[in-house]
Write an enzyme that holds these catalytic residues in place. Structure first.
Site, short mmCIF file in Angstrom:
data_model
loop_
_atom_site.label_atom_id
_atom_site.label_comp_id
_atom_site.label_asym_id
_atom_site.label_seq_id
_atom_site.Cartn_x
_atom_site.Cartn_y
_atom_site.Cartn_z
N HIS A 160 -23.16 10.04 65.93
CA HIS A 160 -22.57 8.72 65.69
C HIS A 160 -23.55 7.82 64.92
CE1 HIS A 160 -19.35 5.76 67.34
NE2 HIS A 160 -19.77 5.38 66.14
N ARG A 202 -13.31 7.55 64.72
CA ARG A 202 -13.57 7.60 66.15
C ARG A 202 -13.18 8.98 66.68
NH1 ARG A 202 -16.27 3.69 65.50
NH2 ARG A 202 -16.22 1.69 66.64
#
Length: 313
Positions: free
Chosen positions: A276, A228
């Site tokens: 992502h 993350r």
């Protein structure tokens, strides 16, 4: 059996049709703000606080992704978002392991064979063969030894790399030197040529990719962040890149997504960016897993992927 579904960006129909096909005895519907009818299970991604708060009779809440940090963060900001006593379950694999292996291997091999440097030479119209990296000096450290981290570590071992892993608690992975706990983090990082982050996003792991950790890596190391954005202290990695402590970084996740147009990562010559895409939820595999867990709960068996809110995963 009643199931409610909510995803802010995904079309509900394929999920409703897919779950109905697998579980014909169930009635599944897309949730909306006026829906107060009974439900036994909820399938959610970033649900509004009002969706679940009063549903104490749910038998399970399924997060439609490997990470549950978004829903746990929402619970911290708005206590009561998750009804007390209802199990929260995450997707453990559902095709994500293979995707993470592909991403990690592609990036490691790019650095190992120095393709990133040849790309820069091409832009400069330089014909400049480089001495290859040695496997014996190309130790790879994988932060995180859960389903995704362990699968990446195993794939790298199969490619005959020297691999280490680090996790909060002790793990044993064949062919991998395992480290665990805060006391062993520096020893894990010491001498690593590549650092791959696949940790869950929890308060304990926030900012773990920082100056202190980078100083333990081999000089001119490579960083791959697949966890993350909150794991990475952005200023620290920019300074490490400029000093040569880190030779290059491949980043798939960011604090703010989409990455703002003026962010320095975009223009840094030694930073590679992907939006992502390390591993997406594959609906067919995800539905197989969810239905299997629902049937386990209905039969009185323990489901897989149950989240410990205290740990954050």
């Amino acid at each position: 059996m009643n199931i409610i579904f909510y995803h802010p960006t995904s079309d509900a129909k394929p999920w409703i049709d897919g779950i109905t096909k697998r579980l014909p005895q169930a009635s599944i519907r897309e949730w909306n703000a006026d829906d107060h009818d009974p439900a036994d299970y909820a399938l959610v991604w970033r649900p509004p606080s009002a969706m679940l708060a009063s549903r104490t009779m749910l038998k399970g809440i399924f997060a439609l992704g490997a990470g549950v940090d978004a829903i746990l963060t929402q619970e911290q900001r708005h206590p009561g978002t998750l009804p007390a006593g209802v199990p929260l379950l995450r997707l453990e694999d559902t095709g994500m392991s293979l995707q993470m292996q592909e991403y990690a291997l592609a990036t490691v091999l790019r650095y190992f064979r120095r393709m990133d440097e040849y790309q820069l030479f091409q832009q400069q119209k330089q014909w400049h063969p480089l001495a290859p990296h040695s496997r014996s000096e190309f130790t790879i450290g994988v932060l995180g030894a859960g389903v995704l981290g362990s699968s990446v570590a195993k794939a790298l071992v199969d490619m005959q790399f020297t691999v280490r892993s680090w996790s909060r608690s002790a793990k044993s992975l064949e062919g991998v030197a395992s480290f665990y706990g805060d006391d062993q983090l520096a020893g894990f990082a010491r001498g690593c040529k590549v650092l791959i982050n696949l940790l869950p996003n929890t308060p304990h792991t926030a900012g773990v990719l920082n100056h202190q950790l980078f100083t333990n890596l081999s000089h001119n190391a490579y960083l791959i962040n697949l966890g993350r954005g909150g794991h990475l202290v952005e200023g620290d990695v920019l300074r490490a890149l400029d000093s040569g402590q880190i030779a290059a970084a491949t980043l798939d996740v960011f604090v703010e997504e989409p990455l703002p147009a003026m962010h320095p990562f975009w223009s840094h010559p030694r930073v590679s960016i992907t939006p992502h895409v390390g591993a997406d939820t594959l609906p067919e595999q995800a539905m197989d897993s969810i239905v299997s867990n629902i049937l386990a709960i209905e039969a009185g068996r323990e489901p897989t992927g149950r989240v410990d809110p205290g740990r954050g995963y």
